[in-house]
Design a protein around this motif. Sequence first.
Motif, short mmCIF file in Angstrom:
data_model
loop_
_atom_site.label_atom_id
_atom_site.label_comp_id
_atom_site.label_asym_id
_atom_site.label_seq_id
_atom_site.Cartn_x
_atom_site.Cartn_y
_atom_site.Cartn_z
N GLN A 68 2.15 3.85 -4.76
CA GLN A 68 1.51 3.09 -4.13
C GLN A 68 1.98 3.68 -2.43
N PRO A 69 1.51 4.05 -1.68
CA PRO A 69 1.71 4.43 -0.32
C PRO A 69 1.76 3.15 0.75
N SER A 70 3.21 3.15 1.42
CA SER A 70 2.89 1.68 2.28
C SER A 70 2.48 1.93 4.02
N THR A 71 1.92 0.87 4.39
CA THR A 71 1.21 0.34 5.26
C THR A 71 1.55 1.99 6.35
N GLU A 72 3.02 1.88 6.51
CA GLU A 72 3.16 2.92 7.79
C GLU A 72 2.68 4.58 7.35
#
Length: 400
Positions: A220-224
């Motif tokens: 899962q990619p982070s928000t940033e």
Amino acid sequence: MHLTKDEERILKGEYGEGTQKAMELLVAIGDAYDAEKMIPVSRAHAASSGQEGDLYFVELLANGGARCKVPTSTNPVYDIEYFHNLFDFIPKDEAEVARRVMEAYKRVGATLSWSCVPYLAENIPLYGETVAFSESSATPYVNSVIGARTNREAAQSALAAGVVGKTPKYGLLVKENRKGTHLVKVQTALKDEFDYTLLGYYVGKQIGYGTPVFTGVTRQPSTEELINFCAMSNVSGAISMFYIPGFTVEAQTVKEAFQGDAPQDKITVTSRELKRACEELQTTSGKIDFVMLGCPHYTLKQVKEVARLLEGKKIHDGVSFWVCTSATTKMLAERTGYVDIIERAGGHVVVDTCIDEPCWIAYKNKVGMTDSPKCAYYRRFKDVIVSRLQDCIEAAIKGK
């Protein structure tokens, strides 16, 4: 485009001249795209700027008595008081344009967020909402990460939608237009925010206008990371939506993302492509005059990381160090001590400010370093080095 009786009254000016001008623009867009009708929006984000193209339209609406019908947030201009206390050579005519833009948005009743990441705090859409968001990272983030629906708006069309409370139904507001166009096979580990920055820059350049569907993303990619991808894919291209099946919200499989169609093209991304993308961004090396971070505006997590890397250190006497963020984030960063750490090191944390503004004229003939290809693209300075945050901090301390 079919208009209801109430929409026709707006177009005739019965609700005031400013709202009429907003509706005229929306009707023209709807006619251009063969939209059958207008539909309600629940919120908008106008990619405002302290520049004349923006000033004309927002003053036109404000002088005509228009007011925003739905919450309408604003992009950054620049912190006039802060910069004019530091620099005495910002052109007075450009500063006056910025002041008038900010005043006009206040008069139309916009939410004066002055942030390019409003979807994190000041103006957050919900899944399935129809909205009108402009700004390079906002449009793909809202469509792809949140799962709301917006077209790739201009500052003017987004403001018009905010005033009228409606937008023409076309483009990405129609399900069949949200299908993927390109299959992107990622065959390298994406380790951090900067890898997603380079991925966005490379894929945007390869596709141009389209909707990429990614495979090979293993976590899962982070928000940033997602914000960086969204912003940089619109530096080199025009990506209003994307899919990472299993991680973005609207399609759980590749087949679902393409709505059963075959991709128009297939792209493979390895470490070689990311390395070439990074090399392409450099215009110089060696000594630097300043570091500029926060394009898009840094999140609290990113400000915290800057503080961690600078704690107990001093920025080189010959280097200016800047972090741009939202007023909301700076308030929290002040409470938690991050701003104090950065300022003790010799840096500035500024709010309400975009990289592409006249307040940076002091660096016109200077060499800058940034972690953002978007900042490098705007380039209110002579030459640029683009690298990871850790490299930017190290260079700020050493001066090169």
